[in-house]
Write an enzyme that holds these catalytic residues in place. Structure first.
Site, PDB file in Angstrom:
ATOM      1  N   TYR A 126       0.826  -1.210   0.000  1.00  0.00           N
ATOM      2  CA  TYR A 126       0.000   0.000   0.000  1.00  0.00           C
ATOM      3  C   TYR A 126       0.858   1.256   0.000  1.00  0.00           C
ATOM      4  CZ  TYR A 126       1.574  -0.176   4.772  1.00  0.00           C
ATOM      5  OH  TYR A 126       2.398  -0.242   5.865  1.00  0.00           O
ATOM      6  N   GLY A 127       2.177   1.077   0.079  1.00  0.00           N
ATOM      7  CA  GLY A 127       3.056   2.236   0.267  1.00  0.00           C
ATOM      8  C   GLY A 127       4.096   2.347  -0.831  1.00  0.00           C
ATOM      9  N   THR A 128       5.352   2.433  -0.385  1.00  0.00           N
ATOM     10  CA  THR A 128       6.439   2.693  -1.329  1.00  0.00           C
ATOM     11  C   THR A 128       6.741   1.505  -2.238  1.00  0.00           C
ATOM     12  OG1 THR A 128       8.060   1.976   0.307  1.00  0.00           O
ATOM     13  CG2 THR A 128       7.529   4.331   0.244  1.00  0.00           C
ATOM     14  N   LEU A 129       6.133   0.355  -1.974  1.00  0.00           N
ATOM     15  CA  LEU A 129       6.369  -0.809  -2.838  1.00  0.00           C
ATOM     16  C   LEU A 129       5.428  -0.848  -4.045  1.00  0.00           C
ATOM     17  CD1 LEU A 129       6.952  -3.575  -0.135  1.00  0.00           C
ATOM     18  CD2 LEU A 129       8.583  -2.925  -1.914  1.00  0.00           C
ATOM     19  N   GLU A 182      11.591  -4.051   5.033  1.00  0.00           N
ATOM     20  CA  GLU A 182      10.690  -3.505   6.058  1.00  0.00           C
ATOM     21  C   GLU A 182      11.218  -3.743   7.474  1.00  0.00           C
ATOM     22  OE1 GLU A 182       8.796  -1.635   4.753  1.00  0.00           O
ATOM     23  OE2 GLU A 182       8.375  -2.437   2.772  1.00  0.00           O
TER      24      GLU A 182
HETATM   25  N1  PCA Z   1       6.359  -0.342   2.075  1.00  0.00           N
HETATM   26  C1  PCA Z   1       5.381  -1.342   2.360  1.00  0.00           C
HETATM   27  C2  PCA Z   1       4.887  -0.975   3.712  1.00  0.00           C
HETATM   28  C3  PCA Z   1       5.068   0.482   3.796  1.00  0.00           C
HETATM   29  C4  PCA Z   1       6.017   0.795   2.720  1.00  0.00           C
HETATM   30  O1  PCA Z   1       6.413   1.882   2.394  1.00  0.00           O
HETATM   31  C5  PCA Z   1       4.289  -1.281   1.342  1.00  0.00           C
HETATM   32  O2  PCA Z   1       4.418  -0.581   0.323  1.00  0.00           O
HETATM   33  O3  PCA Z   1       3.253  -1.934   1.539  1.00  0.00           O
END
Ligand code: PCA
Length: 159
Positions: free
Chosen positions: A14-17, A89
């Site tokens: 949900y984030g930077t991935l 992570e």
């Molecule tokens: N990376 C993981 C968790 C938060 C982040 O930045 C993601 O993208 O789900």
């Protein structure tokens, strides 16, 4: 007869991935293992998704029922890739992870792993709750390589 099991690891990011976001290359680097995009999805449960710390890191906070159903992407990964994501992570020292119901665009429900913060300062709950993360120039994400090595991740959470 020998039994055979095919491991199927689903991860919801949900984030930077996510694609187009600063850590997406972790998911596509062949040396990291395999990953296949299954599609978009959203959490069945609401969570607070905030941007926090001096480095503008997206955090899903372990406060189910508060916030929004979070939008993201579902990937099937192999064991090597899963281990690499844990490394990025810093599981279990930094992010924790748990399996959650994710609703696909076809309205199917899949159990997927997601990374979240179990321990965080209360005031993180005072930040705006997002539905969908994206990195912006107003709140730019700082990659690990540019962070101050003297500040521990734990200290940073209390920023
Ligand atoms: N990376 C993981 C968790 C938060 C982040 O930045 C993601 O993208 O789900």
């Amino acid at each position: 007869m020998a039994s055979r099991s095919v491991a199927c690891l689903l991860v919801f990011v949900y984030g930077t991935l996510k694609s187009g976001q600063p850590n997406h290359h972790w998911l596509t680097l062949p040396q990291n293992g395999k990953s296949t995009l299954i599609g978009k999805g959203k959490t069945s449960v609401k969570f607070p998704l905030v941007i926090g710390t001096r480095y503008n890191i997206p955090f899903l906070l372990d406060k189910p029922g508060q916030g929004n159903q979070i939008e993201g992407e579902i990937y099937e990964v192999d064991k090597d890739m899963f281990a690499k994501l844990d490394e990025l992570e810093e599981y279990p020292k930094y992010y924790d992870r748990q399996q959650q119901e994710i609703i696909t665009e076809n309205n199917e429900t899949l159990q997927c792993w997601l990374y979240l913060l179990r321990k965080f300062p209360d005031r993180m709950l005072d930040k705006p709750y997002l539905t969908s993360y994206s990195n912006t120039s107003e709140q730019p994400y700082n990659e690990k390589s540019v962070r101050d090595p003297k500040i521990t991740a734990k200290d940073d959470l209390n920023y």
